[in-house]
Design an enzyme around this catalytic site. Structure first.
Site, PDB file in Angstrom:
ATOM      1  N   ASN A   1       1.889 -66.862  41.502  1.00 32.83           N
ATOM      2  CA  ASN A   1       1.789 -66.803  40.168  1.00 32.83           C
ATOM      3  C   ASN A   1       3.316 -67.658  39.645  1.00 32.83           C
ATOM      4  O   ASN A   1       2.968 -68.581  39.248  1.00 32.83           O
ATOM      5  CB  ASN A   1       1.634 -65.381  39.708  1.00 32.83           C
ATOM      6  CG  ASN A   1       1.596 -65.376  38.110  1.00 32.83           C
ATOM      7  OD1 ASN A   1       1.762 -66.435  37.261  1.00 32.83           O
ATOM      8  ND2 ASN A   1       1.201 -64.344  37.575  1.00 32.83           N
ATOM      9  N   ASP A   2       4.296 -66.733  39.492  1.00 33.89           N
ATOM     10  CA  ASP A   2       5.483 -67.340  39.047  1.00 33.89           C
ATOM     11  C   ASP A   2       5.842 -68.905  39.494  1.00 33.89           C
ATOM     12  O   ASP A   2       6.395 -69.607  38.915  1.00 33.89           O
ATOM     13  CB  ASP A   2       6.804 -66.568  39.303  1.00 33.89           C
ATOM     14  CG  ASP A   2       6.738 -65.308  38.532  1.00 33.89           C
ATOM     15  OD1 ASP A   2       6.076 -64.903  37.641  1.00 33.89           O
ATOM     16  OD2 ASP A   2       7.384 -64.267  39.141  1.00 33.89           O
ATOM     17  N   VAL A   3       5.498 -69.175  40.785  1.00 29.32           N
ATOM     18  CA  VAL A   3       6.074 -70.480  41.351  1.00 29.32           C
ATOM     19  C   VAL A   3       5.007 -71.633  40.743  1.00 29.32           C
ATOM     20  O   VAL A   3       5.285 -72.648  41.140  1.00 29.32           O
ATOM     21  CB  VAL A   3       5.625 -70.320  42.927  1.00 29.32           C
ATOM     22  CG1 VAL A   3       6.801 -69.258  43.431  1.00 29.32           C
ATOM     23  CG2 VAL A   3       4.379 -69.896  43.242  1.00 29.32           C
TER      24      VAL A   3
END
Lengths: 502, 100
Positions: free
Chosen positions: A429-431
């Site tokens: 997600n964050d990446v």
């Protein structure tokens, strides 16, 4: 102890060879093709070090050891303490059985916690060796026997050795308790959320300063209390240092503890004047330090801010994504996903920690096989901090038989998303969050991310729309026109796609 | 050996470590951690010295305990590294047509 004899210089050479073998072991890891040879070098080096030590330190019956701790000149078969020798071999055997059993049984998804557990063992072993050296310094050749006019003779440990020993014990203890906490967090026995004590920075700094003062005091006086107190405090600080660090920062923590275990070995190498230990300690120490640096760089955060802990706790505590108005997004089915990917020329798969949790790597590999049968080119894109330890995703994909030349690092593949038909994000997600490139107020601003939004279509496998990533920020990719959300357990979703591809 | 020569070895080894580790491919970072973990168990040398020394029972038993811990790490670390490295395979060349 340091008499220069033929035997001693032979031993010193053997330790040097062992040290060189360890360098070659790491050198072999520069490519998968040479890596197994490298690992064999590591085993050879260890065998040389162990056999050399066993041969030069054959246990002797106590009557044959001189008052100054030196061994008598001639060792005959009668003076060897065979029972003690067998005890040592038995200890190695017990360790070997336990170690090999664990190594054979462990699931690849459990590698991060296994490595943390192994680090704790190195730390504890360093502590035990330091304590043993403190209690019996003559055996380690780090003390002089003083024979007073009145009373019993006693050993005076060299001040330099005391500093080395004190530091070795302290680093070992920090490695041990820190790794135990890291293990509990990675294994899920303890919440991955950061646990924040009030005033923790002040407490930690005070404890660290006290430890250093105690090392100095110990070197100065050889009293027992500074040694035991610094040991106890080091166990406590290891615990305090890791507790406030959240689950997804564990790649940094595990690398850092890896580094510490090296420095502990190096410190004990200084105590024992042993080149194999010093070389190894320096190698492992720098290896862990470099890995920590790579992980921090991949998150665009300073090492200090990771170590200070608490990341993610503040972000999700405040007005997070929930307060924002609901934005429209598109939901897709397994059939839609199968159809889209079948038509594609190239698909890039972006795996993350969620894939590891769902154990979806094997079925994912099946999916890529099916796609290849349809003539689709499939590649994998790995972000450096995907997963819970450096290289975590690569190992899982290798386990699932994904060839390593289909797996690419962030900087090698990022430019390809623009020419890619489908980006398939699974458990990451964050990446993938473009806010890292555009939104200066975002906690992840400046972190290098995979440009999945540039692909013609983004398929985003996620359990539900509610959850946010570790950083606690919403991801704009969810709401883009070319994104289709596949809401399900990662493994189930991929299984359904595989069925739909038939 | 005096302190300065030992320190020299240490400093040189740090530099060697720096360059060797940067050349490790990121795909092998997990095996790197496993193998560094195994080799840092060279601390077993100290444990063996302690357990072979006569004259002080507590120190000897501590040494033996450390031998067990370090051995778990050595054997476990190298074995698990071997297991991981064996999984890294290159793309199969089209020489395997049996897969239909």
């Amino acid at each position: 102890m340091e008499h220069v004899t033929a035997g001693n210089s032979f031993a010193a050479l053997a330790y040097l060879v062992a040290g060189v073998c360890f360098i070659l072991a790491l050198r072999g890891l520069s490519s998968p093709a040479t890596s197994q040879q490298g690992n064999r070098f590591g085993m050879i080096g260890m065998a040389i070090a162990v056999v050399t030590t066993l041969v030069t330190h054959i246990p002797l019956l106590s009557g044959d050891v001189g008052l100054d701790g030196d061994r008598i000149a001639s060792v005959s078969a009668f003076s060897i303490d065979w029972i003690a020798f067998l005890e040592i071999l038995a200890a190695i055997g017990v360790g070997a059985i336990i170690g090999v059993t664990i190594a054979k049984r462990i699931a690849m998804t459990a590698m991060p916690q296994l490595v943390a557990a192994f680090h704790s063992l190195v730390g504890l072993a360093a502590v035990l060796v330091a304590v043993a050296a403190y209690l019996n310094p003559m055996a380690f050749g780090i003390a002089q026997m003083v024979i007073p006019m009145i009373g019993d003779p006693f050993a005076v440990i060299n001040p330099v050795s005391k500093v080395e020993m004190g530091l070795g014990a302290a680093i070992g203890a920090i490695t041990f308790s820190g790794s135990v906490i890291a293990f509990l967090k990675l294994n899920g026995n303890m919440s991955g959320k950061p646990i924040l004590l009030p005033g923790r920075h002040a407490i930690n700094l005070a404890v660290l300063a006290t430890i250093l003062l105690l090392v100095a005091q110990f070197a100065h006086s050889q009293d027992a209390w500074p040694f035991w107190t610094l040991l106890a405090l080091s166990f406590v600080i290891g615990f305090l240092l890791i507790v406030p660090i959240g689950g997804a920062d564990m790649p940094v923590v595990v690398s850092m503890l890896n580094s510490y275990s090296g420095w502990a070995a190096a410190a004990m190498g200084f105590t024992l004047h042993n080149t194999a230990m010093i070389i190894t300690g320096a190698l492992v120490g720098s290896s862990g330090a470099i890995l920590s640096y790579i992980m921090c760089r991949a998150m665009n955060r300073s090492f200090l801010s990771v170590i200070a802990g608490g990341f993610g706790a503040e972000a999700s505590g405040g007005a997070g994504g929930e307060a924002k108005e609901q934005r429209p997004w598109k939901r897709g089915s397994a059939d839609d996903a199968a159809f889209l990917m079948q038509q594609a020329e190239q698909v890039i798969i972006v795996p993350g920690y969620g894939m590891a949790v769902a154990q979806a790597q094997h079925v994912l590999r099946e999916m890529t096989d099916k796609l290849k049968e349809h003539g689709v080119r499939v590649k994998f894109a790995i972000h450096p901090v995907a997963g819970r330890m450096p290289g975590h995703m690569n190992v899982l994909l290798a386990e699932a038989n994904v060839p390593y030349d289909e797996v690419f690092e962030l900087e090698d593949i990022n430019s390809e998303f623009a020419q890619t038909d489908v980006a398939f994000v699974i458990g990451a997600n964050d990446v993938t969050n473009p806010a890292a490139k555009t939104d200066k107020s975002s906690p992840i601003y400046g972190m290098p991310v995979l440009d999945v939004e540039k692909a013609k279509t983004v398929l985003f496998v996620k359990r539900s729309m509610g959850g946010v990533g570790y950083a606690g920020v919403d991801n704009d990719v969810f709401y883009m026109d070319n994104t289709m959300m596949l809401l399900a357990d990662a493994k189930k979703m991929v299984e359904e796609i595989v069925k739909a591809l038939d | 050996m005096d302190f300065v020569s030992i320190l020299s070895i240490f400093v040189m080894a740090c530099f060697v470590g720096y360059y060797v580790v940067w050349s490790v491919t990121p795909a092998l970072h997990t095996p790197l951690m496993a193998v560094t973990n195994a080799i840092s168990s060279v601390i077993i040398v100290g444990a063996l010295v302690a357990s072979a020394a006569a004259g002080f029972a507590v120190s000897k038993w501590l040494g033996l305990a450390a031998v067990v811990l370090a051995s778990i790490n050595i054997f476990g670390g190298f074995a698990v590294t071997q297991r991981m490295l064996a999984m890294y395979k290159k793309k199969e060349r089209p020489a395997a047509p049996a897969k239909q």
